[in-house]
Motif scaffolding. Sequence first.
Motif, short mmCIF file in Angstrom:
data_model
loop_
_atom_site.label_atom_id
_atom_site.label_comp_id
_atom_site.label_asym_id
_atom_site.label_seq_id
_atom_site.Cartn_x
_atom_site.Cartn_y
_atom_site.Cartn_z
N SER A 1 -13.60 4.71 -5.71
CA SER A 1 -13.66 3.36 -5.18
C SER A 1 -13.78 3.30 -3.66
O SER A 1 -14.08 2.25 -3.13
N ARG A 2 -13.53 4.39 -2.95
CA ARG A 2 -13.60 4.33 -1.50
C ARG A 2 -15.03 4.02 -1.06
O ARG A 2 -15.98 4.37 -1.73
N GLN A 3 -15.15 3.40 0.09
CA GLN A 3 -16.48 3.01 0.57
C GLN A 3 -16.70 3.50 1.99
O GLN A 3 -15.98 3.11 2.90
N LYS A 4 -17.68 4.36 2.15
CA LYS A 4 -18.09 4.84 3.46
C LYS A 4 -19.60 4.72 3.55
O LYS A 4 -20.26 4.37 2.57
N GLU A 5 -20.17 5.04 4.68
CA GLU A 5 -21.61 4.93 4.87
C GLU A 5 -22.16 6.27 5.35
O GLU A 5 -21.59 6.90 6.23
N TYR B 1 -17.82 18.08 -6.03
CA TYR B 1 -18.06 16.68 -5.72
C TYR B 1 -17.42 16.28 -4.39
O TYR B 1 -17.97 15.49 -3.64
N ASP B 2 -16.25 16.81 -4.12
CA ASP B 2 -15.54 16.46 -2.89
C ASP B 2 -16.31 16.91 -1.65
O ASP B 2 -16.06 16.42 -0.55
N LEU B 3 -17.23 17.85 -1.82
CA LEU B 3 -17.96 18.42 -0.69
C LEU B 3 -19.34 17.80 -0.50
O LEU B 3 -20.10 18.24 0.36
N CYS B 4 -19.68 16.79 -1.29
CA CYS B 4 -21.00 16.18 -1.19
C CYS B 4 -21.16 15.47 0.16
O CYS B 4 -20.39 14.57 0.49
N PRO B 5 -22.16 15.86 0.95
CA PRO B 5 -22.34 15.25 2.28
C PRO B 5 -22.86 13.81 2.22
O PRO B 5 -22.88 13.12 3.24
N PHE B 6 -23.29 13.37 1.04
CA PHE B 6 -23.82 12.02 0.90
C PHE B 6 -22.76 11.03 0.40
O PHE B 6 -23.07 9.87 0.15
N GLY B 7 -21.54 11.51 0.25
CA GLY B 7 -20.46 10.63 -0.13
C GLY B 7 -20.18 10.63 -1.62
O GLY B 7 -20.54 11.56 -2.33
N ASP C 1 -19.81 4.50 -2.20
CA ASP C 1 -20.22 4.59 -0.80
C ASP C 1 -21.63 4.02 -0.63
O ASP C 1 -22.36 3.83 -1.59
N TYR C 2 -21.99 3.79 0.63
CA TYR C 2 -23.31 3.25 0.96
C TYR C 2 -24.18 4.31 1.64
O TYR C 2 -23.68 5.17 2.37
N LEU C 3 -25.47 4.24 1.36
CA LEU C 3 -26.45 5.14 1.96
C LEU C 3 -27.45 4.30 2.74
O LEU C 3 -28.02 3.36 2.19
N TRP C 4 -27.64 4.61 4.00
CA TRP C 4 -28.71 3.93 4.74
C TRP C 4 -29.87 4.90 4.90
O TRP C 4 -29.69 6.07 5.21
N VAL C 5 -31.04 4.42 4.60
CA VAL C 5 -32.22 5.28 4.48
C VAL C 5 -32.91 5.50 5.82
O VAL C 5 -33.22 4.54 6.54
N THR D 1 -30.64 -0.25 2.59
CA THR D 1 -29.27 0.19 2.35
C THR D 1 -29.05 0.27 0.84
O THR D 1 -29.40 -0.65 0.10
N LEU D 2 -28.48 1.37 0.39
CA LEU D 2 -28.26 1.63 -1.02
C LEU D 2 -26.77 1.80 -1.29
O LEU D 2 -26.02 2.19 -0.39
N ARG D 3 -26.38 1.54 -2.51
CA ARG D 3 -25.01 1.83 -2.92
C ARG D 3 -25.04 2.92 -3.97
O ARG D 3 -25.76 2.81 -4.96
N MET D 4 -24.30 3.99 -3.72
CA MET D 4 -24.25 5.08 -4.68
C MET D 4 -23.43 4.65 -5.89
O MET D 4 -22.28 4.22 -5.75
N ILE D 5 -24.01 4.76 -7.07
CA ILE D 5 -23.31 4.35 -8.29
C ILE D 5 -23.04 5.53 -9.22
O ILE D 5 -22.34 5.38 -10.23
N GLY D 6 -23.57 6.70 -8.90
CA GLY D 6 -23.32 7.87 -9.72
C GLY D 6 -23.63 9.15 -8.98
O GLY D 6 -24.48 9.17 -8.09
N LEU D 7 -22.92 10.22 -9.31
CA LEU D 7 -23.12 11.51 -8.66
C LEU D 7 -22.89 12.61 -9.68
O LEU D 7 -21.90 12.60 -10.42
N LYS D 8 -23.82 13.56 -9.70
CA LYS D 8 -23.71 14.67 -10.64
C LYS D 8 -24.25 15.94 -10.00
O LYS D 8 -25.22 15.89 -9.24
N VAL D 9 -23.62 17.05 -10.29
CA VAL D 9 -24.12 18.36 -9.84
C VAL D 9 -24.77 19.05 -11.03
O VAL D 9 -24.16 19.17 -12.09
#
Length: 215
Positions: free
Chosen positions: A5-9, A55-61, A65-69, A134-142
């Motif tokens: 739930s945390r939100q960073k950019e 997952y904790d080491l992902c540089p994209f959050g 979190d939010y991603l600005w392109v 600006t994007l919002r990350m909704i999922g992350l998988k390795v």
Amino acid sequence: MVQQSRQKEHAIEFTGPKVRATLAGACSVTRRIVKKAAAQWLIDHSPDWVVSKAYDLCPFGQPGDYLWVREAWSQDFSQHYPYTTTWYRADDDRAYEIVERDGIRGIWSPEHSEHVPFRWHSSRCMPRKASRITLRMIGLKVERLHDITESQIIAEGVRPMRDGSGTWIGREGPGRMVTPWLTAREAFIDLWEARHGPGSWAANPWVWAIEFSRA
């Protein structure tokens, strides 16, 4: 799949085709090679349980979190078109406008009767205020690169040719001339190697599969 739930950019670079697919609503996922500490973690530990730590080491959050392109851009013409201060190469690469006059590479401004120095700037140099997506990350998988599915390839923005041939679009050349492929997977491989170099697909690296939506 990780959900937090945390939100960073965080910043993320997109190529021209990726930008256009995202703006058109045809792209909702991107894959990035796992590097540095996360890559070493995957090498040193068993893949059966290592993912939760990676997952904790992902540089994209993390999801939420939010991603600005970042994309290829220029503000060299900002003093001549004050209402359009930033130009984006994904929209128009100005290939037929950029010429060299008196040793200066630039674009002719008919409004000012002046040859204005102009160049495209790397996406790596784009400041936050120039970003339009600006994007919002909704999922992350390795996962391994080769694990990508047909549906995920299409979600990456790989698109079919519009000529009804049933072929798929790979890398772009000058003037957006494209390379057609018989399958979406072949087109994705071509796009991947255009960005990461020959042999990068065969290497089958660990990748972050980042799902997103427009913020």
